[in-house]
Design a protein around this motif. Structure first.
Motif, PDB file in Angstrom:
ATOM      1  N   HIS A 114      28.787 -10.472 -17.964  1.00 10.94           N
ATOM      2  CA  HIS A 114      28.216  -9.818 -19.047  1.00 10.94           C
ATOM      3  C   HIS A 114      28.079 -10.194 -20.538  1.00 10.94           C
ATOM      4  CE1 HIS A 114      27.055  -5.863 -20.730  1.00 10.94           C
ATOM      5  NE2 HIS A 114      27.697  -6.065 -21.704  1.00 10.94           N
ATOM      6  N   GLU A 115      28.937 -10.486 -20.945  1.00  6.25           N
ATOM      7  CA  GLU A 115      29.046 -11.234 -22.359  1.00  6.25           C
ATOM      8  C   GLU A 115      28.186 -12.546 -22.392  1.00  6.25           C
ATOM      9  OE1 GLU A 115      29.969  -9.472 -24.778  1.00  6.25           O
ATOM     10  OE2 GLU A 115      30.868  -7.876 -23.583  1.00  6.25           O
ATOM     11  N   MET A 116      28.277 -13.326 -21.169  1.00  2.67           N
ATOM     12  CA  MET A 116      27.515 -14.579 -21.268  1.00  2.67           C
ATOM     13  C   MET A 116      26.169 -14.064 -21.081  1.00  2.67           C
ATOM     14  SD  MET A 116      29.797 -16.624 -18.423  1.00  2.67           S
ATOM     15  CE  MET A 116      28.877 -18.230 -18.381  1.00  2.67           C
ATOM     16  N   GLY A 117      25.785 -13.242 -20.502  1.00  4.33           N
ATOM     17  CA  GLY A 117      24.232 -12.728 -20.553  1.00  4.33           C
ATOM     18  C   GLY A 117      23.722 -12.340 -21.955  1.00  4.33           C
ATOM     19  N   HIS A 118      24.702 -11.730 -22.740  1.00  2.00           N
ATOM     20  CA  HIS A 118      24.533 -11.569 -24.076  1.00  2.00           C
ATOM     21  C   HIS A 118      24.071 -12.649 -24.940  1.00  2.00           C
ATOM     22  CE1 HIS A 118      25.010  -7.036 -24.247  1.00  2.00           C
ATOM     23  NE2 HIS A 118      26.129  -7.372 -23.904  1.00  2.00           N
ATOM     24  N   CYS A 119      25.030 -13.717 -24.833  1.00  2.00           N
ATOM     25  CA  CYS A 119      24.707 -15.090 -25.421  1.00  2.00           C
ATOM     26  C   CYS A 119      23.283 -15.508 -25.034  1.00  2.00           C
ATOM     27  CB  CYS A 119      25.928 -15.888 -25.061  1.00  2.00           C
ATOM     28  SG  CYS A 119      27.437 -15.442 -25.567  1.00  2.00           S
ATOM     29  N   GLN A 120      23.158 -15.710 -23.605  1.00  3.53           N
ATOM     30  CA  GLN A 120      22.054 -16.439 -22.953  1.00  3.53           C
ATOM     31  C   GLN A 120      20.788 -15.784 -23.561  1.00  3.53           C
ATOM     32  OE1 GLN A 120      22.313 -19.292 -21.455  1.00  3.53           O
ATOM     33  NE2 GLN A 120      20.296 -19.621 -20.586  1.00  3.53           N
ATOM     34  N   LEU A 121      20.742 -14.550 -23.605  1.00  9.30           N
ATOM     35  CA  LEU A 121      19.596 -13.866 -24.082  1.00  9.30           C
ATOM     36  C   LEU A 121      19.431 -13.586 -25.384  1.00  9.30           C
ATOM     37  CD1 LEU A 121      19.800 -10.982 -21.252  1.00  9.30           C
ATOM     38  CD2 LEU A 121      18.089 -13.045 -21.302  1.00  9.30           C
ATOM     39  N   ARG A 122      20.428 -14.408 -26.300  1.00  6.46           N
ATOM     40  CA  ARG A 122      20.405 -14.301 -27.528  1.00  6.46           C
ATOM     41  C   ARG A 122      20.207 -12.922 -28.262  1.00  6.46           C
ATOM     42  NH1 ARG A 122      17.106 -18.286 -30.528  1.00  6.46           N
ATOM     43  NH2 ARG A 122      18.868 -18.533 -31.930  1.00  6.46           N
ATOM     44  N   HIS A 123      21.086 -12.090 -27.729  1.00  5.99           N
ATOM     45  CA  HIS A 123      21.412 -10.614 -28.245  1.00  5.99           C
ATOM     46  C   HIS A 123      21.676 -10.428 -29.456  1.00  5.99           C
ATOM     47  CE1 HIS A 123      20.981  -8.610 -23.969  1.00  5.99           C
ATOM     48  NE2 HIS A 123      19.634  -9.089 -24.472  1.00  5.99           N
ATOM     49  N   VAL A 124      22.692 -11.443 -29.789  1.00  7.30           N
ATOM     50  CA  VAL A 124      23.425 -11.394 -31.276  1.00  7.30           C
ATOM     51  C   VAL A 124      22.299 -11.840 -32.292  1.00  7.30           C
ATOM     52  CG1 VAL A 124      25.264 -11.884 -32.823  1.00  7.30           C
ATOM     53  CG2 VAL A 124      25.748 -11.579 -30.495  1.00  7.30           C
ATOM     54  N   ALA A 125      21.643 -12.831 -32.015  1.00  6.07           N
ATOM     55  CA  ALA A 125      20.530 -13.326 -32.751  1.00  6.07           C
ATOM     56  C   ALA A 125      19.398 -12.418 -33.356  1.00  6.07           C
ATOM     57  CB  ALA A 125      19.899 -14.687 -32.317  1.00  6.07           C
ATOM     58  N   GLN A 126      19.007 -11.664 -31.960  1.00  4.65           N
ATOM     59  CA  GLN A 126      18.123 -10.639 -32.010  1.00  4.65           C
ATOM     60  C   GLN A 126      18.323  -9.532 -32.960  1.00  4.65           C
ATOM     61  OE1 GLN A 126      14.965 -10.602 -30.747  1.00  4.65           O
ATOM     62  NE2 GLN A 126      14.569  -8.951 -32.005  1.00  4.65           N
TER      63      GLN A 126
END
Length: 166
Positions: A114-126
């Motif tokens: 789940h957390e890797m998905g946040h990274c891969q989809l660049r959610h924090v950057a968004q």
């Protein structure tokens, strides 16, 4: 009047301009600053026996990602709550509490994935970019509130305060 219209138009234009995306270099910089804060607070647990097992799970998950954006790395946080979080450069942090509550490695893998998905989809950057947009919108509202207050102080003040609250 023309000056007010020009200033208002400039503020609205500023709000609508596309913002530069958060670069990978900026992601690393922000993440390193955050990690330094975690380290200084003594929150990162350097437990090699646990961390290498977590990293092995993460490596198996990462191998399934087509074109990964990051080299994923996992760290353990000294916190008994059930939680995990991701930083924008592929660093995943999982709390002790999550490890203790998990019934098996599949549950931990689900959290890591789940957390890797946040990274891969660049959610924090968004979220970072979203925050900049809100700031730009607030700035335009504050500017508009100042201009409107010349003609109608009550309306101008309301616009100014609501923009600052946003």
């Amino acid at each position: 009047m023309l000056k007010k219209t020009c200033l208002l138009s400039l503020g609205l234009l500023f709000c609508c301009l596309p913002l530069e995306a958060l670069s990978f270099e900026k992601e690393r910089e922000l993440s390193n600053d955050y990690i330094a804060g975690l380290e200084a607070a003594g929150l990162v647990a350097h437990e090699a026996e646990i961390t290498w097992r977590l990293q092995a799970l993460m490596d198996r998950l990462a191998a399934k990602i087509e074109n990964p954006l990051y080299d994923f790395r996992v760290d353990l946080i000294r916190d008994s709550s059930v939680n995990a979080f991701a930083l924008p450069n592929g660093r995943i942090f999982i709390n002790y509490g999550t490890i203790l509550m998990a019934e098996d490695s599949d549950e931990i893998s689900a959290v890591l994935g789940h957390e890797m998905g946040h990274c891969q989809l660049r959610h924090v950057a968004q979220r970072y970019e979203d925050g900049k947009r809100v700031t730009a919108a607030s700035l335009a509202g504050i500017l508009a509130g100042g201009l409107v207050s010349v003609a109608n102080p009550e309306v101008g003040l309301a616009l100014l305060l609501s923009s600052m609250g946003g």
